[in-house]
Design an enzyme around this catalytic site. Sequence first.
Site, mmCIF file in Angstrom:
data_model
loop_
_atom_site.group_PDB
_atom_site.id
_atom_site.type_symbol
_atom_site.label_atom_id
_atom_site.label_comp_id
_atom_site.label_asym_id
_atom_site.label_seq_id
_atom_site.Cartn_x
_atom_site.Cartn_y
_atom_site.Cartn_z
ATOM 1 N N THR A 116 40.669 37.538 30.750
ATOM 2 C CA THR A 116 41.674 38.235 31.650
ATOM 3 C C THR A 116 43.068 37.875 30.975
ATOM 4 O OG1 THR A 116 40.454 37.590 33.665
ATOM 5 C CG2 THR A 116 42.589 37.976 33.860
ATOM 6 N N GLN A 145 38.676 42.537 35.205
ATOM 7 C CA GLN A 145 40.060 42.209 35.051
ATOM 8 C C GLN A 145 40.827 42.845 34.011
ATOM 9 O OE1 GLN A 145 37.177 40.299 34.966
ATOM 10 N NE2 GLN A 145 37.583 38.184 35.865
ATOM 11 N N GLN A 167 41.872 45.560 39.171
ATOM 12 C CA GLN A 167 41.527 44.523 39.300
ATOM 13 C C GLN A 167 42.672 43.389 38.202
ATOM 14 O OE1 GLN A 167 37.586 42.859 39.021
ATOM 15 N NE2 GLN A 167 38.114 40.586 39.065
ATOM 16 N N ASP A 168 43.063 42.500 39.284
ATOM 17 C CA ASP A 168 44.286 41.859 38.404
ATOM 18 C C ASP A 168 45.499 42.618 37.846
ATOM 19 O OD1 ASP A 168 42.574 39.578 39.305
ATOM 20 O OD2 ASP A 168 41.951 39.104 37.422
ATOM 21 N N ASP A 189 42.177 41.376 44.032
ATOM 22 C CA ASP A 189 43.044 40.379 43.599
ATOM 23 C C ASP A 189 44.171 40.921 43.017
ATOM 24 O OD1 ASP A 189 41.023 38.769 44.863
ATOM 25 O OD2 ASP A 189 40.173 38.123 42.741
ATOM 26 N N ARG A 253 42.913 36.134 49.436
ATOM 27 C CA ARG A 253 41.910 35.031 49.379
ATOM 28 C C ARG A 253 42.515 33.775 48.311
ATOM 29 N NH1 ARG A 253 36.480 37.088 45.934
ATOM 30 N NH2 ARG A 253 37.755 38.255 44.153
ATOM 31 N N TRP A 255 42.803 31.738 45.438
ATOM 32 C CA TRP A 255 42.589 31.452 43.971
ATOM 33 C C TRP A 255 42.374 29.874 43.760
ATOM 34 C CZ3 TRP A 255 45.312 32.840 38.869
ATOM 35 C CH2 TRP A 255 44.600 32.693 37.887
#
Length: 343
Positions: A116, A145, A167-168, A189, A253, A255
């Site tokens: 990532t 990611q 994502q990310d 996320d 959520r 991490w």
Amino acid sequence: MKVVLPIFLAASIIAYAQDIHVRVDPAAPHADPGNENRTVFPTIQNALDHHPWPAAGSLGKDGSPARVYIEIEPGIYHERVIVTQNHPNITLIGKGKSPEDVVITNSLNARQAGGTFFTQTVEVNGDGFEADNLTFENSAGNTGQAVAIAVRSDRAIFKHCRFLGHQDTLFADYGRQYYIDSYIEGGVDFIFGNAAAVFDRSELHANGPGYLTAQSRTSADQSTGYVIINSNVTSSIDHTGGNAARTTTALGRPWRPYSRVVSIHTELPADLDPAGWNNWNNPANEKTAYYAEFGNKGPGANVLHRVPWSHPLTAEQANQFLPQNFLRGKDHWDPIQEAARLP
């Protein structure tokens, strides 16, 4: 009559208003080492590598340490940009009519890059970074990611910016960061890391089911966390198939176990998961994560079905999370005042 200034006054004038302004125009020739006195460059990274430097100790027009302003002509810039740790007080300004007119883009996901943290289109490590009227994009799409920008800068400000990914999208990982009048898009996320970051008057757009945030505070005594305030959470999630749990987004959520996210006076959509928050399949996180809300509105704002370990705030409790309080720090930084100085 000739006016002779006292030496100390003349010296202060020389040291004042020493901001550096350079321009990025794709039509300009490339600058190589030895061309450091150039003021027009073809790419953003070329400008960062070869712009003139302010004189040591010089001050900008507002009396703070001098800045380098990199003014970027409209266009799509297919490049990866790195602002190094020894390169503070950089301001990137898009010269278009809107953030859509200046786009910094690349397409790289974790599988391609080997992880990532090798995928980011833009990486910011120098303190005092600012960006105005720009788009930061990772165009890899829903392929895992894929970071649009990684921000490890204290006293960072993003105004009128767009952050596009899935994502990310935004790795807000270190220091105090203030995002104002901006747009952040992703699915899973898509705001993550361990910065103390405030998202003010901004739109957080879910383009797929998942979680808005994955904040990663690692201990209760850290002053980090995310605050979403006076903002709007929107969604373009496809609801035509699958079970309900896979067609919603949630506020966050953890991490890391002490994850902290607060949502204040923010419009929440109908397809927000009524539980609001998730323990990332680890009940132990419920004892340490801090998730709270105050004064939210919209069809997703009903707190009756929120997870029992989240926190409804009073007005007095919410006050500590206002940007001028949450990001103040020992140096009494005022992010609202600093952002107002940008165009």
